[in-house]
Design a protein around this motif. Structure first.
Motif, PDB file in Angstrom:
ATOM      1  N   LEU A  31       9.377  56.966  54.965  1.00 10.70           N
ATOM      2  CA  LEU A  31      10.790  56.745  55.379  1.00 10.70           C
ATOM      3  C   LEU A  31      11.676  58.231  55.074  1.00 10.70           C
ATOM      4  O   LEU A  31      11.045  58.966  54.462  1.00 10.70           O
ATOM      5  CB  LEU A  31      11.658  56.309  53.928  1.00 10.70           C
ATOM      6  CG  LEU A  31      13.432  56.664  54.024  1.00 10.70           C
ATOM      7  CD1 LEU A  31      13.677  56.017  56.386  1.00 10.70           C
ATOM      8  CD2 LEU A  31      13.976  56.007  53.483  1.00 10.70           C
ATOM      9  N   ILE A  32      11.816  58.926  56.388  1.00  9.82           N
ATOM     10  CA  ILE A  32      11.916  60.526  56.391  1.00  9.82           C
ATOM     11  C   ILE A  32      13.252  60.594  56.033  1.00  9.82           C
ATOM     12  O   ILE A  32      13.819  60.178  56.585  1.00  9.82           O
ATOM     13  CB  ILE A  32      11.795  61.356  57.617  1.00  9.82           C
ATOM     14  CG1 ILE A  32       9.669  61.173  57.103  1.00  9.82           C
ATOM     15  CG2 ILE A  32      11.506  63.013  57.387  1.00  9.82           C
ATOM     16  CD1 ILE A  32       9.734  62.216  58.352  1.00  9.82           C
ATOM     17  N   ARG A  33      13.671  61.324  54.949  1.00  6.56           N
ATOM     18  CA  ARG A  33      15.351  61.355  55.313  1.00  6.56           C
ATOM     19  C   ARG A  33      15.862  62.887  54.851  1.00  6.56           C
ATOM     20  O   ARG A  33      14.857  64.068  54.393  1.00  6.56           O
ATOM     21  CB  ARG A  33      15.388  60.215  54.199  1.00  6.56           C
ATOM     22  CG  ARG A  33      15.127  60.051  52.414  1.00  6.56           C
ATOM     23  CD  ARG A  33      15.648  59.439  51.463  1.00  6.56           C
ATOM     24  NE  ARG A  33      16.615  60.230  51.509  1.00  6.56           N
ATOM     25  CZ  ARG A  33      16.915  59.531  50.454  1.00  6.56           C
ATOM     26  NH1 ARG A  33      17.079  58.526  49.435  1.00  6.56           N
ATOM     27  NH2 ARG A  33      18.631  60.412  49.620  1.00  6.56           N
ATOM     28  N   SER A  34      17.402  63.137  54.694  1.00  5.55           N
ATOM     29  CA  SER A  34      17.760  64.455  54.212  1.00  5.55           C
ATOM     30  C   SER A  34      19.039  64.265  53.461  1.00  5.55           C
ATOM     31  O   SER A  34      19.657  63.080  53.663  1.00  5.55           O
ATOM     32  CB  SER A  34      18.383  65.318  55.393  1.00  5.55           C
ATOM     33  OG  SER A  34      18.815  66.254  54.709  1.00  5.55           O
ATOM     34  N   THR A  35      18.684  64.107  52.644  1.00  8.02           N
ATOM     35  CA  THR A  35      20.433  64.398  51.850  1.00  8.02           C
ATOM     36  C   THR A  35      21.440  65.156  52.392  1.00  8.02           C
ATOM     37  O   THR A  35      22.474  65.119  52.124  1.00  8.02           O
ATOM     38  CB  THR A  35      20.215  65.293  50.146  1.00  8.02           C
ATOM     39  OG1 THR A  35      20.194  66.481  50.144  1.00  8.02           O
ATOM     40  CG2 THR A  35      19.004  64.448  49.132  1.00  8.02           C
ATOM     41  N   GLU A  36      21.450  65.801  53.579  1.00  5.12           N
ATOM     42  CA  GLU A  36      22.880  66.888  54.352  1.00  5.12           C
ATOM     43  C   GLU A  36      23.021  65.685  55.319  1.00  5.12           C
ATOM     44  O   GLU A  36      22.458  64.914  55.592  1.00  5.12           O
ATOM     45  CB  GLU A  36      21.627  67.974  54.860  1.00  5.12           C
ATOM     46  CG  GLU A  36      21.380  68.710  54.517  1.00  5.12           C
ATOM     47  CD  GLU A  36      22.077  69.823  53.098  1.00  5.12           C
ATOM     48  OE1 GLU A  36      23.472  69.876  53.890  1.00  5.12           O
ATOM     49  OE2 GLU A  36      22.244  70.558  52.329  1.00  5.12           O
ATOM     50  N   LYS A  37      24.426  65.912  54.951  1.00  3.78           N
ATOM     51  CA  LYS A  37      25.511  64.192  55.624  1.00  3.78           C
ATOM     52  C   LYS A  37      24.837  65.361  57.560  1.00  3.78           C
ATOM     53  O   LYS A  37      25.114  64.034  58.052  1.00  3.78           O
ATOM     54  CB  LYS A  37      27.023  64.961  55.640  1.00  3.78           C
ATOM     55  CG  LYS A  37      27.581  63.950  54.206  1.00  3.78           C
ATOM     56  CD  LYS A  37      28.929  63.879  53.610  1.00  3.78           C
ATOM     57  CE  LYS A  37      28.335  63.279  52.274  1.00  3.78           C
ATOM     58  NZ  LYS A  37      29.265  63.831  52.230  1.00  3.78           N
ATOM     59  N   ASP A  38      24.968  66.444  57.507  1.00  7.94           N
ATOM     60  CA  ASP A  38      25.480  66.829  58.982  1.00  7.94           C
ATOM     61  C   ASP A  38      23.867  67.561  59.599  1.00  7.94           C
ATOM     62  O   ASP A  38      24.339  68.776  60.144  1.00  7.94           O
ATOM     63  CB  ASP A  38      26.538  67.594  59.922  1.00  7.94           C
ATOM     64  CG  ASP A  38      27.426  67.791  59.230  1.00  7.94           C
ATOM     65  OD1 ASP A  38      27.641  65.922  59.679  1.00  7.94           O
ATOM     66  OD2 ASP A  38      28.391  67.840  58.382  1.00  7.94           O
ATOM     67  N   PHE A  39      22.494  66.976  59.326  1.00  3.62           N
ATOM     68  CA  PHE A  39      21.639  67.269  59.380  1.00  3.62           C
ATOM     69  C   PHE A  39      21.256  67.418  60.944  1.00  3.62           C
ATOM     70  O   PHE A  39      21.134  66.963  61.896  1.00  3.62           O
ATOM     71  CB  PHE A  39      20.534  66.443  58.512  1.00  3.62           C
ATOM     72  CG  PHE A  39      19.131  67.019  58.336  1.00  3.62           C
ATOM     73  CD1 PHE A  39      18.527  67.712  57.553  1.00  3.62           C
ATOM     74  CD2 PHE A  39      17.848  66.675  59.680  1.00  3.62           C
ATOM     75  CE1 PHE A  39      17.385  68.027  57.886  1.00  3.62           C
ATOM     76  CE2 PHE A  39      16.671  66.745  59.616  1.00  3.62           C
ATOM     77  CZ  PHE A  39      16.746  67.769  58.382  1.00  3.62           C
TER      78      PHE A  39
END
Length: 147
Positions: A31-39
């Protein structure tokens, strides 16, 4: 006329590596994820599963397994330079690339599985920039046991 040394010094230096031997990944799903909401490169995020061919063997690019996000049709693969890339064009480091691993030269060539990557860059306005919001996790298949 002399050479344009300023143009040459701003280009990234890459070392092409011989990936003639296959190294199997230790994970089937990541799983690749970002903590940024508007990535901005959201197509590069999500669950990636190991791609298999018609004989149920791993699809291999540059000596490593290929993963694919079935929802976004995005691939996760090792480039010929040793970076793990999330992108739309399988095997390419520039065309269609959204996210790439960015590790010290000594470390990056030992990564046979993307789960081992710790640092990432994101393509923003045509340039790669460090992004600490991007992380990768091992995604285990859910198993239900009926008793």
């Amino acid at each position: 006329p002399g050479t344009d040394s300023s143009k040459r010094s701003s280009m990234s230096a890459y070392i092409e590596v011989d990936f003639s031997e296959f190294e199997k990944a230790c994970c089937d799903n990541v799983l690749i994820r970002s903590t940024e909401k508007d990535f901005e490169c959201s197509d590069g995020l999500g669950v990636f599963s190991m791609s298999l061919d018609d004989l149920f063997q791993p699809v291999i690019v540059y000596g490593a397994c290929v993963f694919q996000n079935k929802e976004t049709k995005t691939y996760l693969y090792r480039s010929k330079y040793g970076n793990w890339v999330s992108g739309k064009s399988l095997g390419k480091i520039k065309k269609g690339a959204l996210i790439r691993s960015h590790e010290d030269e000594a470390d990056k060539f030992t990564r046979c599985c993307p789960c081992m990557v710790e640092r990432f860059q994101v393509l923003s306005k045509g340039k790669w920039k460090e992004d600490d919001s991007v992380t990768i996790q091992i995604r285990r298949n859910k198993l239900s046991i009926v008793i």
